[in-house]
Design a protein around this motif. Structure first.
Motif, mmCIF file in Angstrom:
data_model
loop_
_atom_site.group_PDB
_atom_site.id
_atom_site.type_symbol
_atom_site.label_atom_id
_atom_site.label_comp_id
_atom_site.label_asym_id
_atom_site.label_seq_id
_atom_site.Cartn_x
_atom_site.Cartn_y
_atom_site.Cartn_z
ATOM 1 N N HIS A 50 -6.623 -54.002 20.973
ATOM 2 C CA HIS A 50 -5.924 -52.698 20.768
ATOM 3 C C HIS A 50 -5.088 -52.668 22.076
ATOM 4 N N HIS A 51 -5.684 -52.955 23.259
ATOM 5 C CA HIS A 51 -4.770 -52.830 24.549
ATOM 6 C C HIS A 51 -3.891 -53.895 24.606
ATOM 7 N N ALA A 52 -4.145 -54.963 23.892
ATOM 8 C CA ALA A 52 -2.988 -56.027 24.059
ATOM 9 C C ALA A 52 -1.994 -55.733 23.143
ATOM 10 N N VAL A 53 -2.155 -55.214 21.978
ATOM 11 C CA VAL A 53 -1.010 -55.134 21.160
ATOM 12 C C VAL A 53 -0.408 -53.952 21.297
ATOM 13 N N VAL A 54 -1.204 -52.540 21.307
ATOM 14 C CA VAL A 54 -0.574 -51.398 21.441
ATOM 15 C C VAL A 54 -0.150 -51.032 23.074
ATOM 16 N N CYS A 55 -0.581 -51.590 23.963
ATOM 17 C CA CYS A 55 -0.381 -51.243 25.353
ATOM 18 C C CYS A 55 0.460 -52.541 26.110
ATOM 19 N N GLY A 56 0.180 -53.701 25.476
ATOM 20 C CA GLY A 56 0.619 -54.988 26.139
ATOM 21 C C GLY A 56 -0.313 -55.410 27.074
ATOM 22 N N LYS A 57 -1.480 -54.975 27.223
ATOM 23 C CA LYS A 57 -2.237 -55.385 28.510
ATOM 24 C C LYS A 57 -2.944 -56.585 28.289
ATOM 25 N N PRO A 58 -2.723 -57.471 29.047
ATOM 26 C CA PRO A 58 -3.488 -58.972 28.963
ATOM 27 C C PRO A 58 -5.054 -58.441 29.100
ATOM 28 N N LEU A 59 -5.951 -59.515 28.836
ATOM 29 C CA LEU A 59 -7.337 -59.506 29.094
ATOM 30 C C LEU A 59 -7.646 -59.823 30.408
ATOM 31 N N TYR A 60 -7.638 -58.840 31.334
ATOM 32 C CA TYR A 60 -8.167 -59.354 32.540
ATOM 33 C C TYR A 60 -9.302 -58.617 33.056
ATOM 34 N N ILE B 30 -1.819 -61.876 20.331
ATOM 35 C CA ILE B 30 -3.484 -61.545 20.532
ATOM 36 C C ILE B 30 -3.474 -62.897 21.498
ATOM 37 N N ARG B 31 -2.882 -64.107 21.137
ATOM 38 C CA ARG B 31 -3.207 -65.265 21.788
ATOM 39 C C ARG B 31 -2.505 -65.126 23.477
ATOM 40 N N ASP B 32 -1.329 -64.605 23.346
ATOM 41 C CA ASP B 32 -0.432 -64.363 24.719
ATOM 42 C C ASP B 32 -1.334 -63.628 25.784
ATOM 43 N N CYS B 33 -1.945 -62.512 25.175
ATOM 44 C CA CYS B 33 -2.832 -61.801 26.160
ATOM 45 C C CYS B 33 -4.272 -62.514 26.547
ATOM 46 N N GLY B 34 -4.255 -63.710 25.869
ATOM 47 C CA GLY B 34 -5.577 -64.176 26.227
ATOM 48 C C GLY B 34 -7.037 -64.076 25.493
ATOM 49 N N SER C 20 -6.874 -72.801 22.685
ATOM 50 C CA SER C 20 -6.939 -72.492 24.163
ATOM 51 C C SER C 20 -6.020 -71.157 24.269
ATOM 52 N N VAL C 21 -6.435 -70.534 25.434
ATOM 53 C CA VAL C 21 -5.703 -69.293 25.481
ATOM 54 C C VAL C 21 -5.181 -69.334 26.932
ATOM 55 N N PRO C 22 -3.982 -68.282 27.283
ATOM 56 C CA PRO C 22 -3.747 -68.381 28.990
ATOM 57 C C PRO C 22 -4.508 -67.384 29.599
ATOM 58 N N ILE C 23 -4.573 -67.720 31.059
ATOM 59 C CA ILE C 23 -5.329 -66.917 31.785
ATOM 60 C C ILE C 23 -4.591 -66.124 32.717
ATOM 61 N N ALA D 266 -19.362 -65.472 23.147
ATOM 62 C CA ALA D 266 -19.196 -67.124 22.686
ATOM 63 C C ALA D 266 -17.605 -67.429 23.014
ATOM 64 N N THR D 267 -16.756 -66.560 23.415
ATOM 65 C CA THR D 267 -15.458 -66.585 23.988
ATOM 66 C C THR D 267 -14.723 -67.540 23.039
ATOM 67 N N PHE D 268 -14.750 -67.786 21.768
ATOM 68 C CA PHE D 268 -14.124 -68.475 20.694
ATOM 69 C C PHE D 268 -12.615 -67.588 20.808
ATOM 70 N N PRO D 269 -11.425 -68.365 20.925
ATOM 71 C CA PRO D 269 -10.306 -67.711 20.828
ATOM 72 C C PRO D 269 -9.839 -66.974 19.741
ATOM 73 N N THR D 270 -9.571 -65.681 19.775
ATOM 74 C CA THR D 270 -9.558 -64.830 18.580
ATOM 75 C C THR D 270 -8.456 -65.094 17.754
ATOM 76 N N HIS D 271 -7.267 -65.693 18.267
ATOM 77 C CA HIS D 271 -5.945 -65.752 17.388
ATOM 78 C C HIS D 271 -6.370 -66.990 16.208
ATOM 79 N N ILE D 272 -7.445 -67.992 16.667
ATOM 80 C CA ILE D 272 -7.891 -68.929 15.586
ATOM 81 C C ILE D 272 -8.608 -68.210 14.567
ATOM 82 N N LYS D 273 -9.751 -67.412 15.194
ATOM 83 C CA LYS D 273 -10.392 -66.728 13.681
ATOM 84 C C LYS D 273 -9.857 -65.858 13.039
ATOM 85 N N LEU D 274 -8.488 -65.425 13.473
ATOM 86 C CA LEU D 274 -7.628 -64.558 12.728
ATOM 87 C C LEU D 274 -6.539 -65.424 11.985
#
Lengths: 328, 419
Positions: B251-261, B107-111, B48-51, B118-126
């Motif tokens: 890239h946006h999540a890690v380098v800029c700290g921008k969540p996925l919205y 990556i998880r915190d940024c959802g 699961s990931v945050p929104i 398919a929207t499978f949570p990326t942190h699990i794939k990694l």
């Protein structure tokens, strides 16, 4: 000629002896109880007992790992028979039948989309919840009809299905297969049922179906056997008191079905029944309103006379007290 | 068709279930003020990931609304205040110096969930188990489906960010080799990335143009000639596959700290006069997206979320754009003509086109006869529902639907057996 007769009867004799020896050598010991049980079991192999077919159940019975009351199609008569074969005391349990808890046919429930695909409820349900606006309603494609080993479920003319209580043996196959979880087991002699499982709020239910339960609590006020959970009424089976026919008549949505008033076939399929029900319901409601008004006025009268009496009595005490004063 | 930002609507509908796994639990209530990128849903389990809120504004309510998969889903309704007051996480400007665990939790915190659809949570794939080391990360630059062009535009317009995203994937998985697979019909993208990556350890592999080239297993086989075993995952052959959109979001999540919205959505189809690629905030109603492209509600006979092969037809356009919405397809009367299903003529076209080498016609027959435990259904679970068999079928048999029913029955039987 003679030779042939001798040779053939010799061969026959030899084969007979071989077969007799073979039978002695390879015979399989079968519990005689198993054979007798197999004779009395229905032989439908429905799996309602939880064992693989009737032979599986008979085996388990013979080994003593199953109880005699597990076969739903057999009914109480079979339980008695099994008890006499096994030589044990048995208690019969109440007959249960399946009930499809949806009355929202093509005339009552709305469709939100057009479904094209395989004619199978489970597949239709998997495609975005089917074509009905109500995501709890019966899809009417008959996965339960295919699953029923006793041909106890039939299609209705308005796109629903209904269980024939007289043919239903209570094997629960349809309960497991329905993707909407619409079918549940009810006591065979119960006559009042809520034919809706939509737990949504009144506004949402009314938007999708004319005959859905809105959870208005009118029925619960009339009989303690009807309970409301969220916004959905259901008939509880904890007690078995009789439910008055007024309960069904008072339902503003007509979501409660009473078998003592209409047959299920008529209730679901005959539009005349609904008009008849609506007029009866209106009559009953008018009578109920009048009765309430009457009881209210009598109560008011009683209240007013009661207060007069009270005032009178208090006046009396006052006068008495003055009397005592006088005496003092 | 360059990516252009879509005007942000006055009210957004943000579903709490936008990924595979358990839906997020809301942490806001009606009347709360939220900032753009603030968490509004907490993950409710490992898968699961945050929104996050896509705009700044006030929460007007949490209610059930129709979702892109048909059934109503719980959504947070946000009234936009048009200020876009941002709230970002602290940036990690040099991901190479950060620890893999830190990046993974970021990556998880940024959802982030797989943006290919398919929207499978990326942190699990990694986070593969220790006994399955990853040696290669493949970025999927083959468009997932025909008609969609969002991946192509992202490759052209955000090349630097995508390469940075791939390097973050390499850092987290410890893989040595990074590959970007791009279809041959995008020579501009291939040239651009070859120039950009010629001094790094990232390789560009041109791929034959065919559907489903973007399928995980097909991509691995085309790029590395490795075969993922039946019932297995890419990690079984030491590979992680990610979409280019996911790389950009990471890239946006890690380098800029921008969540996925927000995400890039392709809007196209015969009923759309001005098709294009748009950067859309999550929660934007689809009807606004269509109206922006000039699509008239009466011309649209069929609305599909996703691509033409695997997308879902919708009964309403009042649904929000979610993380998995890669495309919006609105087609007119001509292309949405209904057809009747005819009996199977055993031509074998479905067998010829199946990329997983299954026999769809046989699985279909098993479904018709309700023989869910028949040997013909043995490999049904390998089906990825690409839709090639149903597309190729001259009798118009809904084979994918039949296979899906068989799959669900086989899985139900397995669960029963385990119990």
């Amino acid at each position: 000629m003679l030779e042939a007769i001798f040779v053939l009867s010799g061969v026959g004799l030899l084969m007979g002896i071989l077969l007799a020896i073979g039978k002695k050598l390879f015979t399989v010991e079968v519990n005689p109880v198993f054979d007798r049980l197999m004779e009395i079991l229905p032989g439908a192999n429905c799996g309602g007992c939880g064992f693989p077919g009737c032979s599986g159940y008979a085996n388990a019975l013979a080994e003593g790992t199953a109880t005699p009351d597990a076969c739903p199609p057999g009914g109480p008569a079979l339980i008695q028979d099994i008890g006499s074969v096994l030589g044990v005391e048995v208690t019969t349990r109440e007959r249960e039948v399946a009930l499809v808890r949806c009355a929202g046919g093509s005339g009552q429930a709305t469709d939100r989309s057009h479904y094209i695909g395989i004619d199978e409820c489970r597949a239709a349900h998997a495609v975005a919840g089917g074509s009905k606006s109500c995501i709890h309603g019966c899809l009417g494609m008959g996965s339960c009809i295919d699953a029923c080993p006793f041909e106890a479920i039939v299609r209705t003319s308005n796109g629903l299905v209904r269980v024939l209580p007289e043919s239903c043996t209570g094997c629960r196959k349809c309960v497991d297969i329905c993707p909407r979880h619409l079918i549940s087991m009810v006591p065979g002699n119960e006559s009042v049922h809520v034919l809706c499982i939509n737990p949504d709020k009144a506004r949402d239910v009314k938007a999708v179906c004319e005959v859905g339960c809105t959870g208005c609590r009118l029925c619960a006020k009339q009989s303690p056997r009807l309970t409301i959970e969220g916004a959905l009424a259901s008939v509880s089976t904890e007690t078995r008191d009789s439910i008055p026919p007024a309960v069904a008549l008072s339902c503003p949505q007509g979501a409660i079905y009473d078998a003592r008033v209409y047959s299920l076939h008529k209730w679901l399929e005959d539009p005349k029944t609904r008009t008849d029900f609506n007029s009866r319901s209106a009559e009953w409601k008018a009578a109920d309103k009048a009765a309430r008004k009457r009881s209210k006025t009598t109560a008011e009268e009683a209240a007013t006379t009661g207060s007069k009496e009270a005032r009178a009595s208090s006046g009396e005490t006052v006068s008495r007290s003055t009397d005592t004063d006088k005496i003092q | 068709m360059a990516i252009s930002p879509l005007p942000v609507p006055a009210q957004l509908i943000v579903p709490l279930a936008q990924h595979i796994g358990s839906p997020a639990t809301p942490v806001v209530a009606a009347g709360d003020t939220v900032r753009m990128g603030q968490r509004i849903g907490e993950p409710s389990g490992f898968v699961s990931v945050p929104i996050h809120s896509p705009v700044s504004g006030t929460i007007s309510g949490i209610e059930k609304r129709p979702g892109p998969l048909g059934s109503p889903i719980t959504c947070v309704i946000i009234d936009n205040d048009d200020n876009d007051t941002p709230e970002t996480l602290p940036p990690i400007p040099d991901p190479k110096a950060a620890s893999a665990a830190d990046i993974r939790s970021r990556i998880r915190d940024c959802g982030i969930a797989g943006l290919g659809g398919a929207t499978f949570p990326t942190h699990i794939k990694l986070s593969p188990p220790a006994n399955k080391p990853i040696d290669t990360v493949i970025l999927n630059g083959a468009e997932c489906e025909p008609c969609l062009t969002a991946d192509h535009r992202m490759l052209l317009e955000h090349a630097a960010e995508i390469v940075s995203g791939l390097q973050i994937f390499l850092r987290v998985t410890g893989a040595r080799c990074g590959i970007i697979g791009i279809e041959e019909n995008k020579p501009d993208a291939i040239r651009l990335f070859e120039e950009r990556c010629n001094k790094t350890d990232i390789r560009i592999v041109p791929l034959q143009v065919k559907y489903p080239q973007g399928g995980e297993k097909q991509l691995i086989s085309a790029v590395l000639r490795r075969t993922v075993p039946s019932g297995g995952l890419p990690m079984d052959v030491g590979v992680v596959v990610q979409n280019v959109g996911t790389a950009l979001a990471v890239h946006h999540a890690v380098v800029c700290g921008k969540p996925l919205y927000e995400r890039v959505v392709t809007v196209t189809g015969s009923a759309v006069p001005n098709p294009g690629n748009f950067l859309v905030r999550i929660g934007t109603p689809v009807h606004l997206l269509l109206a922006h492209c000039g699509a008239n509600g009466t011309d649209i006979r069929k609305l599909i979320i996703g691509g033409p092969m695997m997308g879902f037809a919708q009964y309403t356009d009042d649904i929000p754009v979610v993380r998995g919405t890669s495309g919006v397809l609105a087609v007119g009367a001509e292309e949405s003509a209904l057809c009747t299903t005819l009996p199977c003529i055993r031509c074998g076209r479905c067998v010829a086109v199946c990329p997983m080498r299954l026999v769809p016609s046989e699985i279909g027959v098993c479904c018709d006869r309700r023989l869910f435990d028949h040997s013909g259904t043995r490999d049904a679970l390998d089906c990825m529902e690409c839709g090639c068999c149903a597309f190729a079928c001259p009798s118009r048999i809904p084979l994918v639907q039949k296979i899906r029913l068989v799959k669900s029955e086989v899985l139900a039987a397995r669960r029963k057996e385990r119990r």
